[in-house]
Write a protein that holds these residues in place. Structure first.
Motif, short mmCIF file in Angstrom:
data_model
loop_
_atom_site.label_atom_id
_atom_site.label_comp_id
_atom_site.label_asym_id
_atom_site.label_seq_id
_atom_site.Cartn_x
_atom_site.Cartn_y
_atom_site.Cartn_z
N LEU A 145 0.86 -1.18 0.00
CA LEU A 145 0.00 0.00 0.00
C LEU A 145 0.90 1.23 0.00
O LEU A 145 1.81 1.33 0.82
CB LEU A 145 -0.91 0.00 1.23
N TRP A 146 0.61 2.18 -0.89
CA TRP A 146 1.51 3.32 -1.08
C TRP A 146 0.71 4.62 -1.06
O TRP A 146 -0.22 4.79 -1.84
CB TRP A 146 2.26 3.18 -2.41
N GLY A 147 1.09 5.53 -0.15
CA GLY A 147 0.37 6.78 -0.02
C GLY A 147 -1.10 6.55 0.26
O GLY A 147 -1.96 7.31 -0.18
N TYR A 148 -1.39 5.51 1.03
CA TYR A 148 -2.76 5.01 1.18
C TYR A 148 -3.45 5.64 2.38
O TYR A 148 -2.99 5.52 3.52
CB TYR A 148 -2.73 3.49 1.34
N SER A 149 -4.56 6.31 2.11
CA SER A 149 -5.34 6.90 3.20
C SER A 149 -6.23 5.84 3.82
O SER A 149 -7.13 5.30 3.17
CB SER A 149 -6.21 8.04 2.67
N ILE A 150 -5.97 5.55 5.09
CA ILE A 150 -6.74 4.53 5.78
C ILE A 150 -8.11 5.05 6.20
O ILE A 150 -9.01 4.29 6.54
CB ILE A 150 -5.95 3.99 7.00
N GLY A 151 -8.25 6.38 6.19
CA GLY A 151 -9.55 7.00 6.51
C GLY A 151 -9.70 7.44 7.95
O GLY A 151 -10.71 8.03 8.31
N ASP A 152 -8.69 7.17 8.79
CA ASP A 152 -8.76 7.53 10.20
C ASP A 152 -8.04 8.84 10.47
O ASP A 152 -7.10 9.21 9.77
CB ASP A 152 -8.13 6.45 11.08
#
Length: 500
Positions: A337-344
């Motif tokens: 996962l790269w530059g991945y916004s987990i949403g938290d």
């Protein structure tokens, strides 16, 4: 003390050295992780597409790798699911964790051979850290239950697929297999209520010492245990039950009711696991904050929450964060996962060591009028007043009411299911609104400027949220009710559960 507890105590001392290394060397370990994962992924399809071979610094990385959500990453995930190798990480994922997204429907998150052990190690270390700090090791000898999804897996492109909790269930260490409950057969039951009933039957006469799961679903388990025992407290059913491990939601709204069900203020460990990686755990009974796992195969980035939706938001490394500021959490992982916004969203409460609190979801907020009220603020406002008045909150959610009745201002509508409801609902609502204004100056300005009227509470019937989640096919497991919505999709469905 049994043999497992004795050995656990010895092993806890060894593990503590690794944890202490994380506490002292957060920035150095993050730099090492960054260099390692970029180097390892340089020849993958993603790495070639984004020039990983030429990345030497974090500034290089930011120029080449944009922030992404799942939809942005989906073309690469689709290639993995068509059977291609070396897409996001060398080889193929060991698993795909199936999870439900609020905007993307079903998501498939890769878990690699390198990232899978990090999930197991972090969960183990959270328990052994507790044993080291408190000296309480008795829970290791007794029965442990993890209320989780089914461990049954299916395959896509020869890759096993399942819920994270079910995948992890297949990796429980051999030395804990005899302690683990429920049985594999019971764990595979898909219907949540049927599963909870079966777990009650299996565990009722066992020596349960540790129980783990998302608080609202553990509460359902406790309620059904108590009903079977003729109203007994959980401490009387499981006299050696001493440790409750949870994650997924803020515990505070559930604490009073769970402790009432158990019969005492039990020791707890909060964990922060996600399909994308095990991010943090509570490392002290004296402190509710969570130790950020800086040496777990993940390189973290942080975006000031107020900039998240900007075209070019500020992106920070660990060394550049500030205390008590809300950040959107971004992951780069040894699963690809790269530059991945987990949403938290999280905030740091310590930098020595790096410790965090989870403050909400970047998309779970109310800003229909520019107030940008977040989950942490509504939870703290509600629990402060509920605690002062001795009230029992079972569950709640909040949404804006833009289309107020004629001659009324718009407002925030709070849907609350109480165990013990306020005697004076209007007074209670006013007190909560006052605290919320103190926590959010934008909201206070809108109230003071007669743009909004104070919040309105709608009391819901008993089991309203369970019935709602059942109607949505989301009862149990890792499913959670969003605390905040910026629309009325949930609110409009909850109106049928309002107590007249």
């Amino acid at each position: 003390m049994g043999i497992k507890a004795f050995l656990g105590k010895l092993y806890a001392g060894i593990v503590q050295k690794n944890i202490e290394n994380m506490r002292k060397n957060g920035v150095a370990l993050q730099n090492k992780t960054f260099q390692h994962i970029v180097h390892e992924a340089a020849t993958t399809i993603f790495g070639v597409d984004h020039g990983f071979a030429d990345i030497k610094t974090y500034e290089d990385f930011k120029k080449r790798v944009p922030i992404r959500d799942y939809e942005d990453l989906r073309p690469y995930i689709d290639r993995i699911m068509r059977g291609e190798d070396d897409v996001l990480w060398p080889g193929r994922p060991e698993y795909l964790a199936k999870t439900s997204g609020t905007t993307s429907g079903v998501k498939y998150i890769p878990i690699s051979k390198q990232s899978m052990p990090e999930h197991i190690t972090a969960a183990r270390n959270a328990l052994l850290n507790y044993a080291y700090e408190t000296g309480n090791t008795g829970f290791i000898d007794g029965k442990m239950i993890f209320l989780q999804g089914s461990p049954e897996l299916h395959e896509i492109a020869n890759i096993p697929v399942g819920r994270l909790s079910g995948i992890v269930a297949n990796h429980v260490p051999a030395y804990l297999q005899s302690n683990r409950m429920p049985s594999y057969k019971t764990n595979c039951i898909e219907d949540w209520e049927e599963k909870v009933d079966a777990i009650v039957e299996e565990t009722f006469n066992k020596d349960m010492t540790l129980i783990s799961g998302i608080p609202p679903w553990c509460q359902m388990y406790f309620d059904r245990l108590s009903a079977k025992a003729g109203g007994k407290k959980i401490k009387d059913i499981f006299p050696n039950f001493k440790l409750f491990v949870y994650g997924g939601v803020n515990y505070e709204p559930y604490r009073a009711r769970i402790e009432e069900s158990i019969g005492f203020a039990i020791d707890t460990i909060e964990t922060y696991p996600a399909s994308e990686g095990f991010i943090a755990f509570q490392d002290s009974q004296k402190d509710k904050s969570l130790l950020l796992l800086v040496d777990a195969g993940m390189f973290y980035e942080f975006i000031p929450a107020e900039e998240f939706f900007n075209e070019n938001p500020t992106r920070l490394m660990l060394k550049d964060v500030e205390l008590n500021k809300n950040y959107a959490l971004i992951l780069n992982t040894n699963a690809g996962l790269w530059g991945y916004s987990i949403g938290d969203t999280i905030k740091f409460v310590s930098k020595n060591p790096y410790k965090i609190l989870v403050t909400g979801r970047i998309k779970h907020y109310i800003s229909a009028f520019g107030e940008h009220v977040i989950g942490e603020e509504v939870e703290q406002a509600l629990m402060k007043v509920a605690g002062e008045e001795g009230l029992d909150v079972v569950e709640f959610t909040v949404a804006p009411q833009v289309n107020a009745p004629a001659e009324q201002l718009p407002y925030h509508e709070w849907f609350i299911e109480f165990g013990k409801a306020p005697a004076d609902l209007q007074s209670f609502s006013q007190k909560v609104d006052k605290v919320l204004q103190e926590k959010n100056i934008y909201y206070a300005d809108l109230i003071g400027g007669n743009i909004l009227q104070p919040l309105i509470v709608k009391v819901l019937k008993k089991n309203a949220f369970v019935d709602y989640m059942r109607s949505e096919g989301k009862l149990g497991g890792q499913n959670k009710v969003p605390r905040l919505s910026n629309d009325r999709k949930i609110a409009d469905q909850l109106t049928e559960y309002i107590l007249n």
